[in-house]
Every structure is written in C-alpha cells, then in structure tokens.
Design a protein around this motif. Structure first.
Motif, PDB file in Angstrom:
ATOM      1  N   PHE A 193      10.058  -1.736  10.330  1.00  0.00           N
ATOM      2  CA  PHE A 193       9.026  -0.753  10.019  1.00  0.00           C
ATOM      3  C   PHE A 193       8.176  -1.220   8.836  1.00  0.00           C
ATOM      4  O   PHE A 193       6.969  -0.961   8.780  1.00  0.00           O
ATOM      5  CB  PHE A 193       9.668   0.603   9.706  1.00  0.00           C
ATOM      6  N   HIS A 194       8.796  -1.919   7.877  1.00  0.00           N
ATOM      7  CA  HIS A 194       8.065  -2.377   6.691  1.00  0.00           C
ATOM      8  C   HIS A 194       7.001  -3.409   7.043  1.00  0.00           C
ATOM      9  O   HIS A 194       5.943  -3.462   6.424  1.00  0.00           O
ATOM     10  CB  HIS A 194       9.043  -2.939   5.654  1.00  0.00           C
ATOM     11  N   PHE A 195       7.260  -4.252   8.048  1.00  0.00           N
ATOM     12  CA  PHE A 195       6.260  -5.225   8.473  1.00  0.00           C
ATOM     13  C   PHE A 195       5.096  -4.553   9.191  1.00  0.00           C
ATOM     14  O   PHE A 195       3.926  -4.859   8.961  1.00  0.00           O
ATOM     15  CB  PHE A 195       6.894  -6.267   9.393  1.00  0.00           C
ATOM     16  N   GLU A 196       5.427  -3.628  10.072  1.00  0.00           N
ATOM     17  CA  GLU A 196       4.395  -3.000  10.891  1.00  0.00           C
ATOM     18  C   GLU A 196       3.455  -2.116  10.078  1.00  0.00           C
ATOM     19  O   GLU A 196       2.277  -1.965  10.425  1.00  0.00           O
ATOM     20  CB  GLU A 196       5.059  -2.169  12.002  1.00  0.00           C
ATOM     21  N   LYS A 197       3.960  -1.524   8.987  1.00  0.00           N
ATOM     22  CA  LYS A 197       3.153  -0.570   8.216  1.00  0.00           C
ATOM     23  C   LYS A 197       2.812  -1.070   6.818  1.00  0.00           C
ATOM     24  O   LYS A 197       2.304  -0.297   6.000  1.00  0.00           O
ATOM     25  CB  LYS A 197       3.896   0.778   8.117  1.00  0.00           C
ATOM     26  N   ASN A 198       3.073  -2.339   6.538  1.00  0.00           N
ATOM     27  CA  ASN A 198       2.793  -2.904   5.213  1.00  0.00           C
ATOM     28  C   ASN A 198       3.319  -1.988   4.112  1.00  0.00           C
ATOM     29  O   ASN A 198       2.592  -1.548   3.220  1.00  0.00           O
ATOM     30  CB  ASN A 198       1.287  -3.123   5.010  1.00  0.00           C
ATOM     31  N   CYS A 199       4.600  -1.673   4.225  1.00  0.00           N
ATOM     32  CA  CYS A 199       5.188  -0.777   3.239  1.00  0.00           C
ATOM     33  C   CYS A 199       6.534  -1.309   2.768  1.00  0.00           C
ATOM     34  O   CYS A 199       7.217  -2.047   3.495  1.00  0.00           O
ATOM     35  CB  CYS A 199       5.352   0.634   3.804  1.00  0.00           C
ATOM     36  N   ARG A 224       4.287  -1.275  -8.691  1.00  0.00           N
ATOM     37  CA  ARG A 224       3.574  -0.727  -9.847  1.00  0.00           C
ATOM     38  C   ARG A 224       2.233  -1.417 -10.088  1.00  0.00           C
ATOM     39  O   ARG A 224       1.430  -0.953 -10.896  1.00  0.00           O
ATOM     40  CB  ARG A 224       4.464  -0.825 -11.083  1.00  0.00           C
ATOM     41  N   ARG A 225       1.992  -2.520  -9.393  1.00  0.00           N
ATOM     42  CA  ARG A 225       0.704  -3.201  -9.522  1.00  0.00           C
ATOM     43  C   ARG A 225      -0.409  -2.503  -8.747  1.00  0.00           C
ATOM     44  O   ARG A 225      -1.577  -2.770  -8.969  1.00  0.00           O
ATOM     45  CB  ARG A 225       0.829  -4.641  -8.996  1.00  0.00           C
ATOM     46  N   ASN A 226      -0.023  -1.638  -7.811  1.00  0.00           N
ATOM     47  CA  ASN A 226      -1.021  -1.008  -6.938  1.00  0.00           C
ATOM     48  C   ASN A 226      -1.352   0.392  -7.439  1.00  0.00           C
ATOM     49  O   ASN A 226      -0.541   1.318  -7.307  1.00  0.00           O
ATOM     50  CB  ASN A 226      -0.489  -0.938  -5.504  1.00  0.00           C
ATOM     51  N   PRO A 227      -2.537   0.614  -8.000  1.00  0.00           N
ATOM     52  CA  PRO A 227      -2.898   1.948  -8.515  1.00  0.00           C
ATOM     53  C   PRO A 227      -3.115   2.973  -7.400  1.00  0.00           C
ATOM     54  O   PRO A 227      -3.116   4.177  -7.648  1.00  0.00           O
ATOM     55  CB  PRO A 227      -4.202   1.686  -9.279  1.00  0.00           C
ATOM     56  N   ASP A 228      -3.302   2.481  -6.178  1.00  0.00           N
ATOM     57  CA  ASP A 228      -3.543   3.385  -5.043  1.00  0.00           C
ATOM     58  C   ASP A 228      -2.293   3.579  -4.178  1.00  0.00           C
ATOM     59  O   ASP A 228      -2.376   4.011  -3.025  1.00  0.00           O
ATOM     60  CB  ASP A 228      -4.681   2.838  -4.169  1.00  0.00           C
ATOM     61  N   LEU A 229      -1.147   3.260  -4.737  1.00  0.00           N
ATOM     62  CA  LEU A 229       0.112   3.367  -3.985  1.00  0.00           C
ATOM     63  C   LEU A 229       0.357   4.804  -3.527  1.00  0.00           C
ATOM     64  O   LEU A 229       0.120   5.755  -4.270  1.00  0.00           O
ATOM     65  CB  LEU A 229       1.275   2.909  -4.870  1.00  0.00           C
ATOM     66  N   ILE A 230       0.831   4.956  -2.293  1.00  0.00           N
ATOM     67  CA  ILE A 230       1.259   6.254  -1.768  1.00  0.00           C
ATOM     68  C   ILE A 230       2.756   6.176  -1.495  1.00  0.00           C
ATOM     69  O   ILE A 230       3.232   5.232  -0.846  1.00  0.00           O
ATOM     70  CB  ILE A 230       0.504   6.640  -0.479  1.00  0.00           C
ATOM     71  N   VAL A 231       3.492   7.153  -1.996  1.00  0.00           N
ATOM     72  CA  VAL A 231       4.945   7.188  -1.836  1.00  0.00           C
ATOM     73  C   VAL A 231       5.306   8.276  -0.829  1.00  0.00           C
ATOM     74  O   VAL A 231       4.864   9.431  -0.955  1.00  0.00           O
ATOM     75  CB  VAL A 231       5.649   7.468  -3.176  1.00  0.00           C
ATOM     76  N   TYR A 232       6.109   7.908   0.159  1.00  0.00           N
ATOM     77  CA  TYR A 232       6.556   8.846   1.196  1.00  0.00           C
ATOM     78  C   TYR A 232       8.053   9.088   1.014  1.00  0.00           C
ATOM     79  O   TYR A 232       8.838   8.139   0.963  1.00  0.00           O
ATOM     80  CB  TYR A 232       6.300   8.287   2.592  1.00  0.00           C
ATOM     81  N   ALA A 233       8.429  10.357   0.910  1.00  0.00           N
ATOM     82  CA  ALA A 233       9.844  10.720   0.757  1.00  0.00           C
ATOM     83  C   ALA A 233      10.402  11.163   2.106  1.00  0.00           C
ATOM     84  O   ALA A 233       9.814  11.998   2.794  1.00  0.00           O
ATOM     85  CB  ALA A 233       9.996  11.837  -0.265  1.00  0.00           C
ATOM     86  N   LEU A 234      11.527  10.580   2.477  1.00  0.00           N
ATOM     87  CA  LEU A 234      12.193  10.910   3.748  1.00  0.00           C
ATOM     88  C   LEU A 234      13.647  11.214   3.428  1.00  0.00           C
ATOM     89  O   LEU A 234      14.364  10.356   2.905  1.00  0.00           O
ATOM     90  CB  LEU A 234      12.074   9.715   4.710  1.00  0.00           C
ATOM     91  N   HIS A 235      14.080  12.429   3.753  1.00  0.00           N
ATOM     92  CA  HIS A 235      15.405  12.840   3.268  1.00  0.00           C
ATOM     93  C   HIS A 235      16.030  13.902   4.167  1.00  0.00           C
ATOM     94  O   HIS A 235      15.353  14.549   4.980  1.00  0.00           O
ATOM     95  CB  HIS A 235      15.268  13.406   1.848  1.00  0.00           C
ATOM     96  N   ASP A 236      17.326  14.096   3.973  1.00  0.00           N
ATOM     97  CA  ASP A 236      18.039  15.183   4.642  1.00  0.00           C
ATOM     98  C   ASP A 236      17.498  16.518   4.150  1.00  0.00           C
ATOM     99  O   ASP A 236      16.959  16.615   3.038  1.00  0.00           O
ATOM    100  CB  ASP A 236      19.537  15.136   4.317  1.00  0.00           C
ATOM    101  N   CYS A 237      17.678  17.542   4.957  1.00  0.00           N
ATOM    102  CA  CYS A 237      17.372  18.895   4.488  1.00  0.00           C
ATOM    103  C   CYS A 237      18.658  19.441   3.874  1.00  0.00           C
ATOM    104  O   CYS A 237      19.499  20.033   4.558  1.00  0.00           O
ATOM    105  CB  CYS A 237      16.903  19.780   5.637  1.00  0.00           C
ATOM    106  N   ASP A 286       0.829  -1.213   0.000  1.00  0.00           N
ATOM    107  CA  ASP A 286       0.000   0.000   0.000  1.00  0.00           C
ATOM    108  C   ASP A 286       0.857   1.253   0.000  1.00  0.00           C
ATOM    109  O   ASP A 286       0.416   2.310  -0.450  1.00  0.00           O
ATOM    110  CB  ASP A 286      -0.906   0.024   1.233  1.00  0.00           C
ATOM    111  N   ARG A 287       2.066   1.136   0.512  1.00  0.00           N
ATOM    112  CA  ARG A 287       2.914   2.310   0.702  1.00  0.00           C
ATOM    113  C   ARG A 287       4.356   1.994   0.334  1.00  0.00           C
ATOM    114  O   ARG A 287       4.803   0.857   0.428  1.00  0.00           O
ATOM    115  CB  ARG A 287       2.871   2.786   2.158  1.00  0.00           C
ATOM    116  N   LEU A 288       5.077   3.044  -0.021  1.00  0.00           N
ATOM    117  CA  LEU A 288       6.518   2.962  -0.265  1.00  0.00           C
ATOM    118  C   LEU A 288       7.191   4.134   0.431  1.00  0.00           C
ATOM    119  O   LEU A 288       6.777   5.281   0.267  1.00  0.00           O
ATOM    120  CB  LEU A 288       6.821   3.012  -1.772  1.00  0.00           C
TER     121      LEU A 288
END
Length: 443
Positions: free
Chosen positions: A276-282, A303-316, A257-259
């Motif tokens: 974290f990937h197990f706990e949040k299905n991501c 790419r099989r999931n049309p409802d995928l939500i992508v979360y970006a986590l990065h340095d400032c 569901d998430r990346l």
C-alpha cells in the motif's frame, strides 16, 4: 465431501473405511465435518475461505483476520430465519398429526374421564409447537453467536409466524372447534409473536461472540500446512527489529506526502505486505513504532514535508479513539506541529450510523478503560459515543478483510484531496494547531 486434490465426492462411509483419505487419490482430508471440533467445516470450504480472504491469493492477511472471516462463514451455515420458517411449517403439521394422534391413543381413558374430545391432544400438540418455535426463534434474535443481519431475518420470520398463527388459529378455533377460549389463546400467541418480531427488528446492534477460537484456527492451519503445504499469504506475527536498517542517503533526502498510523502493528504489517505504501506514496507506521528498524529515519523524512497529511486507522476502542490525541501531543510524533490529521476510523459514530452489521464485541475491561479516557479525548466524542464505549463495546479492524480495509483507506485518501470542498465527506472538528478531520463513515 469432495477431495480438493481430485474432486472425488467421498461419503462418510468411504472416508471412515479409508482412514480419512480420498478413495480415489488417497489424499488425506484435513477436516471431518461430522466431528464436533471441526464445526462442520470441509476441506473445500476452508480452501475457499483462504482464496476469498486473499482475493484469489493476491493479498496478505493476518491470522486474526482469517479467524473473523472463517467464523462468519461458519455462522452462515447455521439455520437461517427462512430455514426456521420452513421447519416451522413442516413441524406444525407433523407434530400436530403425529404427536397429537400418538398421544390420543394412550390418553383416551383420561380424556374420557374428563369428558374431553379426542381432538384435545391435537390442539395441545399444535399449541406446544407454536410456543416452542416462538421461543426458539426469539432466542436467536438476541443470540450473541448470530450476526446482526441474521438476527433481523429471524425477527422478520417471527412476525410472519405470528401472522400465520393469527390467521390459522382464528379460523381453526372459530370454524372448526367453535371454541372462544382457543380463539383467545391463538390471538394472544399470534400477537406475542408479532410484538416480539417488531421489538427485535428495531433493536440496536448487540455484541457478538465468535463460534470458533483462535487456538482452533491455529490448529486447523497447522494441519492444513502438514497435508496441503504452506499458505503463502498468511502473515506471521510482526517482529521487532531494533537494529536500525541501513538506508541509502539519496532516499532519505526525499519525503512522503502521506503517513498512515495504525494502532496495531499487525494492521501496519498487513498494509506494508500488500504494498500500500508504494501505491499511495505514503509511509506506514504503527503507534508502537513498527517497523522499529526504520522508524526514526521515516519520521525524519516525514518532518521535511510541510504539507504532510496524517491518516489514523484504528480499532473502535478506548485505545483506538485515543490514537489521534496521542499523535498530536507526543514529542515522538507531532507535538507543536501543524500537520493535517484525518481520523479514518473506526469511530463509535461510524458504527452507530452504519446500516450494515459489524462484529461488535463487549468486555468489562473495555468499559473501564472508556471511563478512564482523558477529558480532551472525551470532549471530542458525543454523548452517544461515550455511552457506547462505556458499555464495553469495541470493534477490531481485523474483523474486516484486507481488501475492505484497503478500499476504506483508499477512499479516505481520495476524499482528503477535496478537504475544502462542500462535497467532501470529511468533517473538520478542530482547526486550532493541527487541522483535524474525521470521516463520516467507515467506507
């Protein structure tokens, strides 16, 4: 210093006479706080730092996260603003009485020749103390080796010292010495101290430097392992495993569901190690493709999931704020895709708006990279954000503890469940192609 093995308190004399071992159980000490290279760290302090950053040995952490964590602990052991106030009150009396009295004995003939009263040396000693403390505390309000909360604390103390100088100086000069010149000097000193305190209290966050270096921490970790055994929750550097891993076809038939995409392999490794990937299905990947051995398979599933939500986590940093644009424009990632993307941060706007201090650093290389940002990236940033980046400022994700980063990412995922709600703290910044949201605050 207490032995972490048996709890016996060993004085310096005991440690020295026993070759750096506990006098009771003979367990060797890793640190000697009187040694300048050990930065006043004790074995108990180091053990507690390991326990605290791992949340009592439940979370994995990176070596750099430990560097930031330990550096903050070492800085907290330095004299605080209120500690400076206590020293000021003590030396204000001691220096005036001792130095002034001692000087008056030897300078009596000179004072007499200029027809100056014996009290002159006491006044000079007192003024010298005031000036030295104003200068010293003011320097600490702008020191890059002190964090923002401590700098503000020093600024508050500087204002208080100014008030003390005004009250004490006016009373002393007018009612004891009956001197208008002395009155003017004390008023100027007091007002200067109050002015500098207000000025530094309202200062913006300034870059910081670490008191300790990565090589030092690595040396301490090696010594710790030799004496106390392995540290189970500290992670090794991420390894590149190019050969594709065998994945069960039944598993690849599913998706996520998430990346979460990180701009650092070390952060991706830390999140994966903490499940974290197990706990949040991501799925969790880095922009460099870590973990390389399952990258292609994971992207195929995503790419099989049309409802995928992508979360970006990065340095400032210039590289960090470019992450989302890279995801949207790279054929390796989500070019010509309509996936929803959420920029969790770190973003300059989150740091500028933050009320708490963050470990802001500055480098000329970062300033130059910020000036070279592509137009489409610059257009997504405000003038203040661009100015902040072009000053060379940056903040690394690894300056946050594992627990804090996991909490922030959890918070971002929860908020993404109410994207269309007025209560959502996520802001829609682009709805052309793939929808793009940013988080108002970092946690």
């Amino acid at each position: 210093m207490k032995c972490i093995q048996c709890g016996t308190d060993n004085k310096l004399k005991d440690r020295t006479s026993n070759q750096g071992r506990c006098i009771r159980c003979q367990h060797p000490f890793v640190f000697e706080p009187t040694n300048k290279d050990d930065e006043k760290i004790t074995d108990s302090m180091f053990a507690k730092a390991i326990a605290d950053i791992s949340t009592n040995n439940t979370l994995f952490f990176t070596p750099k996260q430990f560097l930031y964590f330990l550096d903050n602990r070492v800085k907290r052991k330095r004299i605080s603003g209120w500690g400076w106030l206590g020293l000021y009150l003590f030396f204000n009396v001691w220096a005036t009485g001792f130095i002034g009295g001692f000087s008056s004995i030897f300078l009596a003939p000179i004072l007499a020749s200029f027809k100056l009263p014996a009290s002159t040396t006491f006044i000079i000693a007192n003024l010298g103390t005031q000036i030295w403390y104003i200068y010293k505390i003011y320097q600490d309000t702008k020191s890059s080796l002190i964090n923002q909360p401590r700098r503000k604390e020093n600024a508050q103390v500087l204002r208080l010292i100014g008030l003390i100088i005004l009250i004490g100086g006016i009373y002393t000069s007018l009612f004891i010495f009956h001197s208008f010149i002395l009155f003017v000097i004390y008023v100027l000193l007091g007002m200067l101290s109050i002015y500098l305190g207000f000025k530094q209290l309202n200062q913006s966050e300034i870059p910081q430097e670490s008191l300790i270096r990565q090589e030092q921490v690595q040396s301490w970790l090696n010594r710790w392992r030799q004496i106390n055994g392995s540290i189970t929750k500290i992670l090794p550097p991420p390894r590149e495993e190019i050969a594709p891993a065998a994945v069960n076809p039944d598993v690849t038939a599913y998706s996520f569901d998430r990346l979460v995409v990180c701009d650092s392999a070390a952060i991706a490794q830390m999140l994966i190690a903490n499940n974290f990937h197990f706990e949040k299905n991501c799925a969790i990947l880095s922009i460099s493709g870590y973990p390389q051995n399952i990258f292609d398979t994971t992207m195929l599933m995503l790419r099989r999931n049309p409802d995928l939500i992508v979360y970006a986590l990065h340095d400032c940093s210039p590289r960090g704020v470019s992450l989302v644009n890279h995801l949207r424009t790279s054929s390796t990632w989500f070019l010509n895709s309509n996936v929803t993307m959420i920029d969790i941060g770190l973003l300059p706007r989150q740091i500028i708006a933050a009320s708490r201090g963050m470990f802001i650093q500055s480098q000329s290389e970062s300033a130059e990279a910020a000036k070279q940002l592509a137009p489409e990236i610059r257009s997504a940033l405000s003038t203040d954000e661009l100015e902040w980046l072009e000053s060379g400022n940056f903040v690394e994700l690894e300056s946050f503890s594992p627990q804090k980063l996991i909490q922030i990412l959890n918070h971002g995922i929860v908020n993404s469940q109410t994207l269309d709600s007025d209560d959502s703290s996520l802001i829609l910044v682009d709805d052309t192609g793939n929808s793009m949201y940013v988080a108002e605050s970092f946690g």
